[in-house]
Write an enzyme that holds these catalytic residues in place. Structure first.
Site, mmCIF file in Angstrom:
data_model
loop_
_atom_site.group_PDB
_atom_site.id
_atom_site.type_symbol
_atom_site.label_atom_id
_atom_site.label_comp_id
_atom_site.label_asym_id
_atom_site.label_seq_id
_atom_site.Cartn_x
_atom_site.Cartn_y
_atom_site.Cartn_z
ATOM 1 N N ASP A 1 -10.923 57.994 -27.461
ATOM 2 C CA ASP A 1 -10.460 58.119 -26.132
ATOM 3 C C ASP A 1 -9.802 58.821 -25.911
ATOM 4 O O ASP A 1 -8.325 59.241 -26.664
ATOM 5 C CB ASP A 1 -10.637 56.252 -26.450
ATOM 6 C CG ASP A 1 -10.611 55.981 -25.038
ATOM 7 O OD1 ASP A 1 -11.423 56.284 -24.243
ATOM 8 O OD2 ASP A 1 -10.453 54.431 -25.229
ATOM 9 N N ASP B 1 -4.643 56.451 -19.386
ATOM 10 C CA ASP B 1 -4.593 57.030 -18.477
ATOM 11 C C ASP B 1 -3.173 57.513 -18.103
ATOM 12 O O ASP B 1 -2.856 58.005 -17.238
ATOM 13 C CB ASP B 1 -4.542 55.645 -17.036
ATOM 14 C CG ASP B 1 -6.319 55.653 -17.339
ATOM 15 O OD1 ASP B 1 -6.981 55.881 -17.133
ATOM 16 O OD2 ASP B 1 -6.852 54.402 -17.375
ATOM 17 N N GLU C 1 -12.901 48.469 -25.403
ATOM 18 C CA GLU C 1 -12.097 49.831 -26.126
ATOM 19 C C GLU C 1 -10.259 49.032 -26.592
ATOM 20 O O GLU C 1 -10.166 50.085 -28.014
ATOM 21 C CB GLU C 1 -11.142 50.604 -25.121
ATOM 22 C CG GLU C 1 -11.949 51.123 -23.908
ATOM 23 C CD GLU C 1 -11.783 52.109 -23.343
ATOM 24 O OE1 GLU C 1 -12.168 53.356 -22.359
ATOM 25 O OE2 GLU C 1 -10.165 52.342 -22.641
ATOM 26 N N LYS D 1 -4.230 51.991 -20.911
ATOM 27 C CA LYS D 1 -6.025 52.485 -20.272
ATOM 28 C C LYS D 1 -6.840 50.988 -19.490
ATOM 29 O O LYS D 1 -6.468 50.368 -19.516
ATOM 30 C CB LYS D 1 -6.622 52.529 -21.735
ATOM 31 C CG LYS D 1 -5.922 53.974 -22.672
ATOM 32 C CD LYS D 1 -6.214 53.403 -24.529
ATOM 33 C CE LYS D 1 -7.341 53.354 -24.308
ATOM 34 N NZ LYS D 1 -9.124 54.310 -23.831
ATOM 35 N N GLY D 2 -7.652 51.705 -19.196
ATOM 36 C CA GLY D 2 -8.689 50.577 -18.533
ATOM 37 C C GLY D 2 -8.585 51.287 -16.806
ATOM 38 O O GLY D 2 -9.827 50.408 -16.393
#
Length: 218
Positions: free
Chosen positions: A81, A84, A103, A94-95
């Site tokens: 994965d 950010d 995730e 993340k997200g």
């Protein structure tokens, strides 16, 4: 080399960690899309994938890769994965694509988390990128007030409903010096599904796309 070319270099470099006959955990986002393209070249050699979002599932299926439900697998060898933001301790925000909860679930069952990023994602301190929090809709205002108490400036992400039917609050103005502590604090707020801090479950391998190609840190 453009930013997208650096993402592509990172995505394709992750292919070396894919074992024949395995089920691969697959994340979400622009860098992961390059990994999915790469994984398509091994579609006949792997058993399938567990996907963290509807968008990634559709892309994987289009390449002939079988999708397994998370409940069908006890563990995964790897989860690939993006992020950010990522710091030197391999803790991440993340997200940005609103898939943070799924995730986090897929990352939790994977033996190895392989984070693929371009060089712009590395930071000394997390928090310049707004921190996403997935929230049950009826708790949105309450959670926002609690996030203000923690020093953040939460902003409702208009028009976005997660794959789980929830909403996202993006928290600005956080200088996250203790990511694990903040992850616990936010996850402890009633109504929060999860926060996009991946501190307790950080990355095991970081593959960074650079103008010179992919740099791997194990």
């Amino acid at each position: 080399m453009t930013q997208d070319e650096m993402k592509k270099a990172a995505g394709w470099a992750a292919l070396k960690y894919v074992e024949k006959g395995s089920i691969v955990g697959v994340g979400t986002g622009s860098t992961v899309n390059h990994f999915i393209d790469a994984l398509g070249t091994m579609s006949e050699e792997i058993k399938g994938a567990v996907s963290s979002s509807v968008a990634s599932t559709e892309k994987l299926e289009a390449l002939g890769i079988k999708i397994f439900d998370c409940n069908e697998v006890a563990s995964l060898d790897i989860y690939v994965d993006g992020a950010d933001e990522i710091n030197a301790d391999r803790e991440m925000i993340k997200g940005g694509g609103a898939a943070l909860t799924r995730e986090k679930i897929v990352a939790a069952i994977a033996d190895k988390f392989i984070c693929i990023v371009d060089g712009t994602k590395a930071v000394d301190v997390l928090g310049t990128f707004p921190l996403p929090v997935e929230v049950i809709p009826m708790a949105r205002s309450y959670v926002a007030r609690q996030l203000v108490k923690l020093g953040g400036d939460p902003c409702y992400r208009e028009g976005v409903i997660t794959d789980n039917g929830n909403v996202i609050l993006d928290v600005y103005g956080m200088k996250i010096t203790n990511p694990k502590q903040l992850e616990d604090q936010i996850n402890g707020i009633p109504g929060v599904v999860t926060v996009g801090l991946f501190a307790h479950r950080g990355a095991d391998v970081v593959i960074t796309g650079t103008p010179e190609g992919a740099k791997i840190e194990e």
